[in-house]
Write a protein that holds these residues in place. Structure first.
Motif, PDB file in Angstrom:
ATOM      1  N   ALA A   1      12.792   8.444  -8.463  1.00 13.25           N
ATOM      2  CA  ALA A   1      13.384   8.459  -7.642  1.00 13.25           C
ATOM      3  C   ALA A   1      12.240   8.677  -6.395  1.00 13.25           C
ATOM      4  N   VAL A   2      10.958   8.930  -7.062  1.00 13.96           N
ATOM      5  CA  VAL A   2       9.100   9.107  -6.252  1.00 13.96           C
ATOM      6  C   VAL A   2       9.337   7.370  -5.874  1.00 13.96           C
ATOM      7  N   PRO A   3       8.978   6.148  -6.591  1.00 14.20           N
ATOM      8  CA  PRO A   3       8.999   4.808  -6.123  1.00 14.20           C
ATOM      9  C   PRO A   3       9.606   4.644  -4.910  1.00 14.20           C
ATOM     10  N   SER A   4      11.319   4.827  -5.140  1.00 13.54           N
ATOM     11  CA  SER A   4      11.699   4.161  -3.791  1.00 13.54           C
ATOM     12  C   SER A   4      11.783   5.090  -2.923  1.00 13.54           C
TER      13      SER A   4
ATOM     14  N   LEU B   1       5.922  16.089 -10.404  1.00 11.69           N
ATOM     15  CA  LEU B   1       5.290  15.445  -8.605  1.00 11.69           C
ATOM     16  C   LEU B   1       4.433  15.391  -8.239  1.00 11.69           C
ATOM     17  N   ILE B   2       3.400  15.838  -8.689  1.00  9.10           N
ATOM     18  CA  ILE B   2       2.205  15.085  -7.342  1.00  9.10           C
ATOM     19  C   ILE B   2       1.423  14.255  -7.940  1.00  9.10           C
ATOM     20  N   ASP B   3       1.663  13.948  -9.688  1.00  7.46           N
ATOM     21  CA  ASP B   3       1.039  13.098 -10.634  1.00  7.46           C
ATOM     22  C   ASP B   3       1.803  11.929 -10.109  1.00  7.46           C
ATOM     23  N   ALA B   4       3.144  12.212  -9.928  1.00  4.52           N
ATOM     24  CA  ALA B   4       3.924  10.614  -9.759  1.00  4.52           C
ATOM     25  C   ALA B   4       3.802  10.400  -8.090  1.00  4.52           C
ATOM     26  N   LEU B   5       3.478  11.011  -6.489  1.00  5.52           N
ATOM     27  CA  LEU B   5       2.999  10.712  -5.778  1.00  5.52           C
ATOM     28  C   LEU B   5       1.780   9.538  -5.633  1.00  5.52           C
ATOM     29  N   LEU B   6       0.664  10.508  -6.350  1.00  6.22           N
ATOM     30  CA  LEU B   6      -0.420  10.613  -6.531  1.00  6.22           C
ATOM     31  C   LEU B   6      -0.523   8.847  -7.503  1.00  6.22           C
TER      32      LEU B   6
ATOM     33  N   GLU C   1      -4.132  20.990  -0.646  1.00  2.00           N
ATOM     34  CA  GLU C   1      -5.094  22.258  -1.051  1.00  2.00           C
ATOM     35  C   GLU C   1      -4.406  22.594  -2.676  1.00  2.00           C
ATOM     36  N   PHE C   2      -3.289  21.540  -3.044  1.00  2.00           N
ATOM     37  CA  PHE C   2      -3.110  22.301  -4.450  1.00  2.00           C
ATOM     38  C   PHE C   2      -3.650  21.370  -5.340  1.00  2.00           C
ATOM     39  N   ARG C   3      -4.391  19.926  -4.977  1.00  2.00           N
ATOM     40  CA  ARG C   3      -5.009  19.304  -5.846  1.00  2.00           C
ATOM     41  C   ARG C   3      -6.721  19.340  -4.902  1.00  2.00           C
ATOM     42  N   PRO C   4      -7.566  20.333  -4.882  1.00  2.00           N
ATOM     43  CA  PRO C   4      -8.632  19.547  -3.598  1.00  2.00           C
ATOM     44  C   PRO C   4      -9.573  18.603  -3.890  1.00  2.00           C
ATOM     45  N   GLU C   5      -9.630  17.761  -5.109  1.00  2.00           N
ATOM     46  CA  GLU C   5     -10.054  17.318  -5.601  1.00  2.00           C
ATOM     47  C   GLU C   5      -9.814  14.907  -4.834  1.00  2.00           C
TER      48      GLU C   5
END
Length: 475
Positions: A58-61, A100-105, A143-147
């Protein structure tokens, strides 16, 4: 739900390709797609389902729709992403959040969000909200992944933020938010400080702050934005080449004028001057400050700490720390005639500056002694002290007043060694009167030299340690 959403996205795409010039024919499919996006908000309440959502692609869509011709659809997706990445929700399920965040990045969310920001028109209320929610997504992610701060900035976010801050629009919530995100990007990410300098961001910050030289912010929100801009400037000055840009952009002159005007910007400008002059990279700024008659500005603030007014300002201790730090930096970095002008200040008006130094010495010595008593009591009640405890106790003492005491005593040593003998006579006189001793000052300075830590490079640190110990021996 995701299947239905995918179907509707596909149908809308087909209808738009089939009837590009007849909106009435694809309108219905667009409304249905909009509804399907709204329904997905339910997923944001169950972060444990995020891995399923990612598995079903669903993320790419969703991210594809950020480039949808109809900004209403793009804004609806932004709204959904903002809710999915809400930090409180992410903390409910570590696995869901990471997936989720890995997929978004992986799908370059930062670059896509910036591209969408470029086309939103803030004069339309919905699109202005879309900008606000987009900034909120960046806040959640960093905030969740400062890097990811460095990547987000590189992918166009820094450029967009600087442009947004510069926009000649009445002050609003989005300008405040942009200043906040910029501050987050610069706080702990050295690459971003360099990037800001390369994008001529120092000039942008100085231009925006110049307004507050003669005007106070009109609301607490605007005051917060002004503080954010000062913080951005302080962070960016930790990158040495930016100090040169600050100097060339007449940043010192602006800060000096702000210090003279009794406006709210005085507190921020004091912090900026402190950052600009500190350490071995502060030489040029220190000498320039004396040239632009900065001594006439800083010494009245040194002699008398301004009364704390109702509005949010520095505490007395913070104010004194910055002022003393600025004077210490000048004594460390000024040479030739500038240094002489600085030393002359301490004999003016029957050594009143030396009297004030001694007053501050006793004030902060007392504060440190109180902290030391607390630590001793804890030691007696507790177990053996570890190295970690020792370090955290030293930090506690620094926060409790030791940092300012070290600076005050450093100034005492410098003016004693560089000024006429009458200065040392005055110090001796006051110490005798108040039952103090040279031994205490020497002890404070030896401890200071031993804890110079990671200031500057090793070469500079060694020279600085030697210099302080030489001063102690002369004292």
């Amino acid at each position: 739900m995701i299947l239905l959403f995918e179907k509707r996205a596909l149908k809308n795409q087909e209808m738009r390709i089939k009837f590009p010039d007849s909106p009435e024919k694809f309108m219905e499919s667009e409304v249905e797609l909009h509804e399907a996006v709204q329904e997905l908000h339910a997923v944001a309440t169950v972060p444990d389902l995020y891995p399923v959502m990612v598995e079903l692609a669903a993320v790419p869509s969703l991210l594809e729709l950020l480039a949808h011709d109809n900004t209403d659809v793009a804004v609806a997706v932004v709204d959904l992403l903002q809710e999915l990445t809400d930090v409180d929700i992410l903390h409910e399920s570590q696995e869901g959040a990471d997936t989720l965040i890995d997929a978004l990045l992986d799908q370059q969310i930062c670059a896509l969000l910036v591209q969408n920001l470029e086309r939103l028109d803030e004069s339309a209320r919905e699109e202005a909200e879309g900008v606000h929610n987009t900034l909120s997504i960046f806040e959640n992610l960093t905030e969740f992944r400062p890097e990811i701060c460095a990547d987000a900035a590189k992918q166009g976010l820094m450029q967009w933020l600087l442009r947004r801050i510069r926009l000649k629009m009445p002050f609003d919530g989005n300008k405040l938010y942009a200043s906040e995100i910029l501050s987050i990007l610069l706080q702990n990410t050295p690459e971003n400080r360099q990037l800001l300098g390369d994008l001529e961001g120092i000039d942008v910050l100085l231009q925006q702050l110049a307004f507050y030289k003669r005007h106070d912010p009109s609301s607490s929100e605007e005051n917060e934005m002004m503080e954010n801009l000062f913080n951005c400037l302080c962070s960016s000055l930790m990158h040495a080449p930016n100090r040169e840009r600050f100097l060339k952009g007449e940043g010192l002159q602006l800060m000096n004028l702000m210090l003279r005007e009794k406006k709210l910007s005085r507190n921020g400008s004091l912090k900026v001057v402190d950052h600009a002059m500190s350490g071995p990279d502060g030489k040029e700024n220190c000498n320039k400050f004396v040239d632009i008659l900065g001594l006439r500005t800083i010494f009245p603030l040194f002699m008398k700490t301004p009364k704390k007014n109702r509005k949010k300002v520095l505490t007395t201790e913070e104010h004194e720390e910055h002022v003393v730090s600025i004077i210490a930096s000048m004594l460390r970095n000024c040479h030739g005639p500038q240094r002489q002008r600085l030393l002359n200040k301490f004999t003016e008006n029957d050594h009143e500056k030396v009297d004030r130094l001694m007053e501050l010495h006793f004030k902060y010595l007392e504060k440190v002694e109180e902290v030391d008593l607390e630590i001793d009591k804890e030691r007696r009640d507790g177990d053996e002290e570890t190295d970690e405890d020792e370090e955290s106790n030293y930090l506690r003492r620094l926060e409790g007043g030791l940092f300012t005491l070290q600076l005050v005593d450093y100034i005492l040593l410098e003016v004693c060694s560089g000024g006429p003998p009458s200065i040392k006579q005055r110090i001796t006189q006051i110490l005798n009167l108040r039952g103090g001793s040279f031994k205490t000052i020497r002890h404070v300075m030896r401890e200071y030299a031993g804890n110079l830590g990671d200031v500057g490079d090793t070469e500079w640190r060694k020279m600085e340690q030697q210099h302080i110990l030489q001063l102690v021996d002369k004292f």
